[in-house]
Design a protein around this motif. Structure first.
Motif, PDB file in Angstrom:
ATOM      1  N   HIS A  52     -50.413   1.204 -15.531  1.00 19.38           N
ATOM      2  CA  HIS A  52     -49.769   1.585 -16.792  1.00 19.38           C
ATOM      3  C   HIS A  52     -48.314   1.962 -16.545  1.00 19.38           C
ATOM      4  CE1 HIS A  52     -49.276   3.153 -20.837  1.00 19.38           C
ATOM      5  NE2 HIS A  52     -48.752   4.256 -20.328  1.00 19.38           N
ATOM      6  N   LEU A  53     -47.427   1.456 -17.399  1.00 18.08           N
ATOM      7  CA  LEU A  53     -46.027   1.870 -17.387  1.00 18.08           C
ATOM      8  C   LEU A  53     -45.678   2.393 -18.775  1.00 18.08           C
ATOM      9  CD1 LEU A  53     -44.301  -0.963 -15.304  1.00 18.08           C
ATOM     10  CD2 LEU A  53     -44.690   1.405 -14.623  1.00 18.08           C
ATOM     11  N   HIS A  54     -44.999   3.532 -18.801  1.00 19.68           N
ATOM     12  CA  HIS A  54     -44.700   4.230 -20.041  1.00 19.68           C
ATOM     13  C   HIS A  54     -43.311   3.850 -20.540  1.00 19.68           C
ATOM     14  CE1 HIS A  54     -43.973   7.665 -22.757  1.00 19.68           C
ATOM     15  NE2 HIS A  54     -45.292   7.773 -22.813  1.00 19.68           N
ATOM     16  N   LEU A  55     -43.211   3.549 -21.842  1.00 19.49           N
ATOM     17  CA  LEU A  55     -41.936   3.118 -22.407  1.00 19.49           C
ATOM     18  C   LEU A  55     -40.833   4.144 -22.176  1.00 19.49           C
ATOM     19  CD1 LEU A  55     -40.185   1.208 -24.154  1.00 19.49           C
ATOM     20  CD2 LEU A  55     -41.034   2.448 -26.160  1.00 19.49           C
ATOM     21  N   ASP A  56     -41.111   5.403 -22.463  1.00 23.16           N
ATOM     22  CA  ASP A  56     -40.075   6.436 -22.354  1.00 23.16           C
ATOM     23  C   ASP A  56     -39.767   6.796 -20.909  1.00 23.16           C
ATOM     24  OD1 ASP A  56     -40.048   6.542 -25.126  1.00 23.16           O
ATOM     25  OD2 ASP A  56     -41.410   8.253 -25.221  1.00 23.16           O
ATOM     26  N   ASP A  57     -40.799   6.949 -20.093  1.00 22.17           N
ATOM     27  CA  ASP A  57     -40.623   7.496 -18.753  1.00 22.17           C
ATOM     28  C   ASP A  57     -40.334   6.451 -17.692  1.00 22.17           C
ATOM     29  OD1 ASP A  57     -41.212   9.884 -19.968  1.00 22.17           O
ATOM     30  OD2 ASP A  57     -43.307   9.912 -19.323  1.00 22.17           O
ATOM     31  N   ASP A  58     -40.843   5.240 -17.866  1.00 15.23           N
ATOM     32  CA  ASP A  58     -40.697   4.204 -16.841  1.00 15.23           C
ATOM     33  C   ASP A  58     -39.770   3.067 -17.250  1.00 15.23           C
ATOM     34  OD1 ASP A  58     -42.652   5.453 -15.120  1.00 15.23           O
ATOM     35  OD2 ASP A  58     -44.211   4.653 -16.445  1.00 15.23           O
ATOM     36  N   LEU A  59     -39.812   2.680 -18.527  1.00 21.03           N
ATOM     37  CA  LEU A  59     -39.086   1.499 -18.981  1.00 21.03           C
ATOM     38  C   LEU A  59     -37.801   1.849 -19.716  1.00 21.03           C
ATOM     39  CD1 LEU A  59     -42.109  -0.660 -20.206  1.00 21.03           C
ATOM     40  CD2 LEU A  59     -41.141  -0.446 -17.904  1.00 21.03           C
ATOM     41  N   SER A  60     -37.380   3.114 -19.636  1.00 21.65           N
ATOM     42  CA  SER A  60     -36.134   3.570 -20.247  1.00 21.65           C
ATOM     43  C   SER A  60     -35.470   4.575 -19.323  1.00 21.65           C
ATOM     44  CB  SER A  60     -36.395   4.229 -21.615  1.00 21.65           C
ATOM     45  OG  SER A  60     -37.091   3.363 -22.485  1.00 21.65           O
ATOM     46  N   GLY A  61     -34.159   4.773 -19.529  1.00 19.74           N
ATOM     47  CA  GLY A  61     -33.424   5.761 -18.770  1.00 19.74           C
ATOM     48  C   GLY A  61     -33.266   7.053 -19.543  1.00 19.74           C
ATOM     49  N   PRO A  62     -32.599   8.037 -18.948  1.00 21.37           N
ATOM     50  CA  PRO A  62     -32.398   9.332 -19.622  1.00 21.37           C
ATOM     51  C   PRO A  62     -31.534   9.182 -20.867  1.00 21.37           C
ATOM     52  CG  PRO A  62     -31.964   9.504 -17.257  1.00 21.37           C
ATOM     53  CD  PRO A  62     -32.077   8.047 -17.570  1.00 21.37           C
ATOM     54  N   ARG A  63     -31.877   9.942 -21.887  1.00 22.81           N
ATOM     55  CA  ARG A  63     -31.121   9.926 -23.132  1.00 22.81           C
ATOM     56  C   ARG A  63     -30.062  11.025 -23.128  1.00 22.81           C
ATOM     57  NH1 ARG A  63     -35.918  10.075 -27.482  1.00 22.81           N
ATOM     58  NH2 ARG A  63     -36.725  11.514 -25.929  1.00 22.81           N
ATOM     59  N   SER A  64     -28.883  10.690 -23.638  1.00 19.13           N
ATOM     60  CA  SER A  64     -27.786  11.654 -23.703  1.00 19.13           C
ATOM     61  C   SER A  64     -27.538  12.141 -25.128  1.00 19.13           C
ATOM     62  CB  SER A  64     -26.509  11.021 -23.161  1.00 19.13           C
ATOM     63  OG  SER A  64     -26.054   9.990 -24.032  1.00 19.13           O
ATOM     64  N   GLY A  65     -28.197  11.514 -26.101  1.00 20.78           N
ATOM     65  CA  GLY A  65     -27.908  11.799 -27.498  1.00 20.78           C
ATOM     66  C   GLY A  65     -26.920  10.826 -28.098  1.00 20.78           C
ATOM     67  N   ARG A  66     -26.268  10.038 -27.232  1.00 19.89           N
ATOM     68  CA  ARG A  66     -25.277   9.062 -27.705  1.00 19.89           C
ATOM     69  C   ARG A  66     -25.531   7.658 -27.141  1.00 19.89           C
ATOM     70  NH1 ARG A  66     -20.965  11.289 -30.217  1.00 19.89           N
ATOM     71  NH2 ARG A  66     -19.626   9.497 -29.772  1.00 19.89           N
ATOM     72  N   ASN A  67     -26.568   7.525 -26.328  1.00 19.47           N
ATOM     73  CA  ASN A  67     -26.822   6.217 -25.705  1.00 19.47           C
ATOM     74  C   ASN A  67     -28.107   5.569 -26.208  1.00 19.47           C
ATOM     75  OD1 ASN A  67     -28.611   7.946 -24.458  1.00 19.47           O
ATOM     76  ND2 ASN A  67     -28.168   7.267 -22.372  1.00 19.47           N
ATOM     77  N   GLY A  68     -28.621   6.012 -27.348  1.00 13.11           N
ATOM     78  CA  GLY A  68     -29.794   5.401 -27.937  1.00 13.11           C
ATOM     79  C   GLY A  68     -31.094   6.054 -27.511  1.00 13.11           C
ATOM     80  N   ARG A  69     -32.159   5.670 -28.191  1.00 10.50           N
ATOM     81  CA  ARG A  69     -33.465   6.267 -27.922  1.00 10.50           C
ATOM     82  C   ARG A  69     -34.149   5.698 -26.684  1.00 10.50           C
ATOM     83  NH1 ARG A  69     -36.562   4.524 -31.600  1.00 10.50           N
ATOM     84  NH2 ARG A  69     -35.141   3.556 -33.104  1.00 10.50           N
ATOM     85  N   HIS A  70     -33.794   4.485 -26.304  1.00 14.99           N
ATOM     86  CA  HIS A  70     -34.406   3.868 -25.120  1.00 14.99           C
ATOM     87  C   HIS A  70     -33.340   3.141 -24.297  1.00 14.99           C
ATOM     88  CE1 HIS A  70     -38.007   4.204 -27.830  1.00 14.99           C
ATOM     89  NE2 HIS A  70     -38.457   4.753 -26.726  1.00 14.99           N
ATOM     90  N   PRO A  71     -32.427   3.909 -23.678  1.00 17.29           N
ATOM     91  CA  PRO A  71     -31.399   3.267 -22.847  1.00 17.29           C
ATOM     92  C   PRO A  71     -32.022   2.558 -21.650  1.00 17.29           C
ATOM     93  CG  PRO A  71     -31.407   5.656 -22.546  1.00 17.29           C
ATOM     94  CD  PRO A  71     -32.319   5.369 -23.693  1.00 17.29           C
TER      95      PRO A  71
END
Length: 283
Positions: A52-71
């Motif tokens: 299993h790979l998680h969209l938020d934790d594995d398939l996205s980077g950290p969010r800054s508030g200005r780089n989108g919900r799934h950088p």
């Protein structure tokens, strides 16, 4: 080595390859409104041997508030996570979800971005598998670790500055994968601002699917996307959505249609609308 499966694979075809050395099945199930859903669903039951790979934790980077919900994730960190899942550079990867491929297509595109061609989405997803075989597992997979060396294809993605610089350029075809109401700026429930990027046209990602949740035939997809191109080449297309997830579904559909070369604006609307200086339209 042959290209293997590089767009879609059917449940019947995947069933024939269960247990084949070098094949890795990835469960990408997720719910934007309930981030715990995918892990919980995987723990209950999943395709045999799937990780299993998680969209938020594995398939996205950290969010800054200005780089989108799934950088986009850091390529090195993503490569390490893929390796921990047993994915090597010569692996055949099969991604699936239970949402018509909207999350599985994100992994498909990320692997393409890292230079990996042998990745396919299970056509019809979890539902098609259950209808075809009924064989499921509840034991978490623990595959031997592998080494995945990324070869980032930087040209597959563009940033907000690129989109802003080409808003009035007829050579850029900006395709928004969100639902028609969100494209119009109505019923926005995920982002703080409703609307769209000026000049974008709408191709709701679910329009790539038939009533059973499988992708439309390649010829139909080609007809649909060719109409949006208006005589311009596929390389002119920049696909976007709310946060760079369902846009990958359109990218996969274009690949199935034989229209490769389009790019992803990963930040998409959630990044674009975070800067009040950027123009937007609605209606």
């Amino acid at each position: 080595m042959s290209a293997g499966y590089a767009t879609l694979i059917s449940a019947a075809e995947l069933d024939r390859h269960l247990g084949t050395p070098g094949w890795v099945i990835v469960d990408c199930r997720h719910d934007l409104a309930n981030p715990a859903f995918g892990r919980d669903a995987y723990a209950r039951e999943h395709l045999p041997g799937a990780v299993h790979l998680h969209l938020d934790d594995d398939l996205s980077g950290p969010r800054s508030g200005r780089n989108g919900r799934h950088p986009l994730p850091d390529p090195a960190l993503l490569a390490a996570r893929l390796g921990a899942c047993g994915i090597a550079n010569d692996s055949q990867v099969v991604a699936y979800d239970d949402a018509g491929g909207m999350y599985a297509a994100r992994l498909w595109w990320l692997l393409r971005w890292l230079g990996h061609e042998r990745v396919a989405v299970l056509d019809g997803g979890y539902q098609a598998w259950c209808a075809a075989t009924k064989v499921l597992d509840s034991t978490p997979a623990r595959p031997p670790a592998a080494h995945f060396s990324p070869r980032v294809c930087a040209g597959l993605a563009v940033d907000a500055d690129y989109v802003a610089a080409h808003l009035d350029d007829e050579a850029m075809v900006l395709i928004d994968a969100r639902s028609p109401d969100r494209f119009r700026g109505e019923n926005e429930s995920l982002d703080p601002v409703g609307g769209r990027i000026p000049g974008a046209c709408n191709r709701f990602f679910r329009d790539n699917l038939d009533a059973s949740g499988r992708f439309l035939p390649a010829a139909q997809l080609r007809t649909d996307f060719t109409a949006l191109l208006g005589g311009r080449p596929p390389a002119a297309v920049v696909n976007q959505c709310g946060s760079g997830v369902t846009a990958c579904h359109n990218l996969l559909a274009m690949e199935i249609a034989g229209l490769p070369g389009a790019r992803l604006y990963a930040g998409s609307w959630s990044e674009w609308c975070a800067d009040p200086a950027r123009p937007l339209v609605s209606g």
